[in-house]
Design a protein around this motif. Structure first.
Motif, mmCIF file in Angstrom:
data_model
loop_
_atom_site.group_PDB
_atom_site.id
_atom_site.type_symbol
_atom_site.label_atom_id
_atom_site.label_comp_id
_atom_site.label_asym_id
_atom_site.label_seq_id
_atom_site.Cartn_x
_atom_site.Cartn_y
_atom_site.Cartn_z
ATOM 1 N N PRO A 167 -37.036 8.914 36.717
ATOM 2 C CA PRO A 167 -38.506 8.913 36.652
ATOM 3 C C PRO A 167 -39.084 7.673 35.979
ATOM 4 O O PRO A 167 -40.259 7.339 36.195
ATOM 5 N N LEU A 168 -38.270 6.963 35.186
ATOM 6 C CA LEU A 168 -38.760 5.783 34.467
ATOM 7 C C LEU A 168 -38.618 4.493 35.265
ATOM 8 O O LEU A 168 -39.425 3.575 35.115
ATOM 9 N N ALA A 169 -37.549 4.391 36.081
ATOM 10 C CA ALA A 169 -37.246 3.109 36.727
ATOM 11 C C ALA A 169 -36.257 3.328 37.868
ATOM 12 O O ALA A 169 -35.577 4.362 37.939
ATOM 13 N N HIS A 170 -36.182 2.342 38.763
ATOM 14 C CA HIS A 170 -35.092 2.311 39.735
ATOM 15 C C HIS A 170 -33.777 2.141 38.969
ATOM 16 O O HIS A 170 -33.767 1.654 37.835
ATOM 17 N N ILE A 171 -32.676 2.517 39.592
ATOM 18 C CA ILE A 171 -31.369 2.398 38.946
ATOM 19 C C ILE A 171 -30.423 1.637 39.866
ATOM 20 O O ILE A 171 -30.334 1.931 41.064
ATOM 21 N N ASP A 172 -29.746 0.645 39.312
ATOM 22 C CA ASP A 172 -28.660 -0.053 40.010
ATOM 23 C C ASP A 172 -27.373 0.325 39.293
ATOM 24 O O ASP A 172 -27.093 -0.173 38.203
ATOM 25 N N SER A 173 -26.610 1.228 39.895
ATOM 26 C CA SER A 173 -25.430 1.796 39.250
ATOM 27 C C SER A 173 -24.151 1.196 39.799
ATOM 28 O O SER A 173 -24.036 0.948 41.004
ATOM 29 N N GLU A 174 -23.180 1.018 38.920
ATOM 30 C CA GLU A 174 -21.869 0.517 39.330
ATOM 31 C C GLU A 174 -21.203 1.437 40.340
ATOM 32 O O GLU A 174 -20.387 0.994 41.145
ATOM 33 N N GLU A 175 -21.550 2.702 40.329
ATOM 34 C CA GLU A 175 -20.900 3.647 41.230
ATOM 35 C C GLU A 175 -21.544 3.684 42.609
ATOM 36 O O GLU A 175 -20.852 3.680 43.621
ATOM 37 N N SER A 176 -22.884 3.716 42.668
ATOM 38 C CA SER A 176 -23.580 3.963 43.940
ATOM 39 C C SER A 176 -24.540 2.862 44.362
ATOM 40 O O SER A 176 -25.156 2.969 45.424
ATOM 41 N N GLY A 177 -24.712 1.839 43.548
ATOM 42 C CA GLY A 177 -25.656 0.793 43.904
ATOM 43 C C GLY A 177 -27.089 1.198 43.603
ATOM 44 O O GLY A 177 -27.362 1.930 42.645
ATOM 45 N N PHE A 178 -28.028 0.765 44.444
ATOM 46 C CA PHE A 178 -29.465 0.930 44.174
ATOM 47 C C PHE A 178 -29.920 2.349 44.480
ATOM 48 O O PHE A 178 -29.693 2.871 45.574
ATOM 49 N N ILE A 179 -30.582 2.966 43.491
ATOM 50 C CA ILE A 179 -31.147 4.303 43.633
ATOM 51 C C ILE A 179 -32.642 4.187 43.339
ATOM 52 O O ILE A 179 -33.028 3.894 42.200
ATOM 53 N N PRO A 180 -33.516 4.382 44.347
ATOM 54 C CA PRO A 180 -34.947 4.154 44.134
ATOM 55 C C PRO A 180 -35.592 5.242 43.286
ATOM 56 O O PRO A 180 -35.261 6.425 43.392
#
Length: 253
Positions: A65-78
């Protein structure tokens, strides 16, 4: 025991990191067999295990809810919000340590603007239930059992440094040994970066990934740093920093 983290001492990012960390620690301590199962290769290049994916799931629940996430496991999560901010996330730094029951693993989170300039950073040590954070110019550490922040202070009585990837760089290890620069290789780069204020130096040989380094580099901005494609060296001691820099240059000749 003070368990209230909804205080002006913490930003929403740090508050949500604390809440996520508490849930993750309880899960990892459960010993569930599913945490140790291998899955597919993650975006960062390593094969994910159940614990990696579960840590990511919990961080996403609290932080998306705060920000997009770029995770080492799954990449970009909007994010569903209209923000341009993005969190660079390594949800379980030191997965091999976790698999091997070595108590040195945690998570790295860097809150960045749309240009990936870091604004806040948190590195969580799951085994000690502590975290180190930076919000703007404020750097602090706290225990998740009693989240009262204290200023992060450099240690003046250090004897060893940390050398990550020492096993694949024996020539550098020998140079350090020959110059009586003691080190340990602990196997969780983001956590080791966050300890740079405490140890005599932190050295990573090779090109460190953004997932491992974004938060740690922001935490360490006030120290001596050399970051290039061949290595990352950080120290609070200029004499040690200069000595190791000479050895690394010598080691390339």
């Amino acid at each position: 025991m003070n368990t209230d983290v909804s205080t002006p001492l913490f930003t929403p990012f740090v508050t949500q990191c604390i809440e996520a960390a508490r849930e993750i620690i309880a899960l990892l301590d459960s010993g569930d067999d599913a945490l140790y199962l291998k899955h597919s290769q993650g975006i960062g290049g390593d094969v994910s295990i159940g614990a990696d994916l579960e840590c990511q799931r919990i961080f996403v629940k609290y932080l998306l809810p705060l920000a997009h996430i770029d995770s080492e496991e799954s990449g970009f999560i909007p994010s569903p919000s209209s923000t341009q901010d993005i969190i660079i996330l390594d949800p379980l730094d030191g997965s091999d340590n976790f698999l091997s029951h070595i108590p040195y693993y945690g998570a790295s989170l860097a809150l960045c603007d749309g240009r990936k300039i870091c604004k806040e950073a948190v590195v969580i040590h799951f085994c000690t239930q502590t975290l180190i954070a930076r919000s703007g110019e404020r750097i602090f550490e706290l225990s998740l059992l009693d989240p009262t922040p204290t200023s992060l202070l450099s240690s003046t009585s250090t004897k060893c440094g940390i050398f990550e990837k020492a096993y694949s760089n024996p020539h550098i290890a020998k140079l350090l040994f020959d110059h009586r620069l003691k080190f340990r290789s602990l196997g969780a780069s983001a956590l080791s970066l966050s300890l740079a204020y405490k140890v005599s130096f932190m050295l990573f040989a090779g090109n460190i990934r953004e997932y491992d380094s974004k938060a740690g580099l922001f935490l360490c901005e006030g120290l001596y740093i050399n970051h290039n494609r061949d290595f990352l060296l950080i120290s609070k001691d200029k004499q040690i920093f200069d000595t190791i820099m000479q050895l690394l240059t010598q080691g390339k000749d």
